[in-house]
Design an enzyme around this catalytic site. Sequence first.
Site, short mmCIF file in Angstrom:
data_model
loop_
_atom_site.label_atom_id
_atom_site.label_comp_id
_atom_site.label_asym_id
_atom_site.label_seq_id
_atom_site.Cartn_x
_atom_site.Cartn_y
_atom_site.Cartn_z
N GLU A 69 -64.49 -29.94 36.60
CA GLU A 69 -63.75 -31.30 36.53
C GLU A 69 -64.31 -32.13 37.55
OE1 GLU A 69 -59.55 -31.11 36.78
OE2 GLU A 69 -59.42 -33.34 36.30
N CYS A 90 -49.47 -22.35 51.35
CA CYS A 90 -48.52 -21.67 50.87
C CYS A 90 -48.07 -20.63 51.91
CB CYS A 90 -49.31 -20.83 49.57
SG CYS A 90 -49.80 -22.16 48.44
N SER A 135 -56.22 -33.63 39.19
CA SER A 135 -56.85 -32.56 38.27
C SER A 135 -55.97 -32.00 37.12
CB SER A 135 -57.26 -31.38 39.13
OG SER A 135 -57.75 -30.38 38.34
N LYS A 157 -42.36 -23.56 42.45
CA LYS A 157 -42.86 -22.62 41.36
C LYS A 157 -41.84 -22.37 40.33
CE LYS A 157 -47.30 -22.34 42.32
NZ LYS A 157 -48.16 -23.13 41.55
N GLU A 196 -41.78 -25.45 38.31
CA GLU A 196 -42.75 -25.65 37.54
C GLU A 196 -42.82 -24.70 36.48
OE1 GLU A 196 -47.65 -25.64 38.61
OE2 GLU A 196 -46.57 -23.46 38.61
#
Lengths: 562, 162
Positions: free
Chosen positions: A282, A499, A319, A354, A357
Amino acid sequence: MSGAFMLIDNIPVEIQGEKNILELIRKAGIDLPTFCYYSELSVYGACRLCVVENKWGGIEASCSTVPKAGMEVHTNTPRLRKYRKMILELILANHCRDCTTCDKNGTCKLQELAMRFGIKEVRFENAKKAIPLDKSSSSIVRDESKCILCGDCVRMCDEVQNVGAIDFAYRGSEMRISTAFHKCMAESNCVGCGQCAAVCPTGAITVKNDTAKIWDELSNPEVKVVAQIAPAVRVGIGEALGQTNGTNVMGKIVAALKRIGFNEVFDTSTGADLTVLEETNEFLKRLEQGKEGPLFTSCCPAWVKYAENNYPELMGNVSTCRSPMQMFGSVLKEHYSHSNKKVVVVGVMPCTAKKAEAERDEFKEEGIPYIDYVITTQELIQMIKEAGLVFDELEQEAVDMPFGVNSGAGVIFGVTGGVTEAVIRRIADDKSINTLRALAFKGVRGMQGVKEASIPFGDKMLQIAVVSGLKNADDLIQKIKNGEKQYDFVEVMACLGGCVSGAGQPFAKGDEKAKRGQGLYDTDRMSSIKRSEENPVIMSLYSGLLKGKVHQLLHVKYAGKE
Amino acid sequence: MEQVIDFKALDEVLVKNNFSKNNIISILQDIQEQHRYIPHEAFPYLAEKLGISTAKIFGVATFYENFSLEPKGKYIIKICDGTACHVRKSIPILNKLRDELGLSKEKITTDDLLFTLETVSCLGACGLAPVITINDKVYGAMTPEKAMVLLKELKEASEDVK
């Protein structure tokens, strides 16, 4: 040698640029208690536990007193002991003291200090009004009956994360921590990073616990339970289980998960390898098309949420790659699509965002999520303890095939700068080991919140920025917007240090987080496969399972994105 | 209920205060002057323009007793309950007005948004005790009966307007 000394409990201690005498006192080996002091946050001086007595009998808060040569302080006098006990007693008076059923039981600072100072009796009545729990957020749970108003969460949310979802409201005895207009967390601008829970000294803000659901799935013979373990977990889990902080204990984690009853265990680093390839493609395409503005990474869900909330116009620059967890989740669900059992994918993550998410509609197919549950490192520790496993004695095991191979590039995703380094490895013209080693010194490594690097690519220099901490990200975006800075690629991680510092990890101070990062780089050094494109598993995925499905399984269009 | 917030007027307030977050108290005061309270819609707008969080502005607005987040009545009646007014029997006036208007300590504004009834700690006019103010006009040496007369006049005045 500064030559300037002060006396702490009659012992001379050298002043070496410490901002306050509290740091100096701790340097002298005295663990002065505090609730509201964190070196990465501003000094608030609310809890008054760090008080010291000067030579004239004056009492001052050491966290907000600047050290000067010739100062003399005492840290443990009868008056100070009396005051500290009184403060603790008063805090405990207004505190829900259901310790045994509290999520923070065993790691609560208030509990620890009450024990340390021998508080055996609370003479005062609890005058606090009952406020119901706020369980609306997918990431955190708020219990105001346990709040001691230290303001750590407020300063973390505002100063480091620039979110400001919660703040002090009202005054005096009515004071409480609140969102604007008492909205529940789910309706606020909270991004789910969970850093408030990481600094909360009590059980007032805790990470949502989903272990009960996992146990249910594990005991259901009709269900195949598959786990994937994020890079940062392996270096963050050890200390709480009797290992050294920062040491990679992946083999033991795999063994523990197998013993607990997981059918298959994989490494999210494999998913990260997919991310590297997709994100690089990308990025190169963007460069070729000469699109305006940098490409922002999209691995961090708290950052994605932050961008959605504050910079919807920038979402076109974020992205389209799914996060490594989600990429791997979709691949796993696809792989097991013909399984005769129901397949449940569990992400073991250092991260609270997360959890949110995994619940997003973008990551569901016909209502079924790619990732069924996310548990944090802390929850895994709890499960290991609940299962009675002696971690120290577990024999290491390897992750399962057919996805059991990952590159070093995928492992370093767990620390700030890792995604960037992995992408640079992919695009570097020169694939020699020396070039690869030299990359480590290009400025992408280290725990600083803002890093910059220039990397030659073809006939131009690529300008790259790596930021962690959403305040740092916001400052950088402002600079990009007003034309002060120009970048081709920007890596953003919501938690300072990446993280490894995630709110799902056991609490660690700054240098301990750096050790975790170092643990990941050590693992990378020991990996025979350094680059994502050299991972044979990934290559066979592209020629097999992913054929014609790359976009469907690995990319995402966030709702609201143009 | 209340008119939709006038963002143009809000912008004027912001210009006057240099769009500075340091002037947040002054900004909130100006908004309150325009609307007799601080409308909820103003918070996210201010947060965006001043670069501070909505929760922070909410914190400032709830810290000060003077700021109201609920719409207030056309007539704001403040009854002084400072020491001097208290000993000269301000409480019976308060009770009488509350009874008459159907208000309480918690509910301070009438449903028709005509009256808001508040107590204050001292209006600095102890010589006139007990004192009340209606929209900042001072009425001294009050009694429950005199207060009823005033209330009646105000009600009639607003009837006439209608």
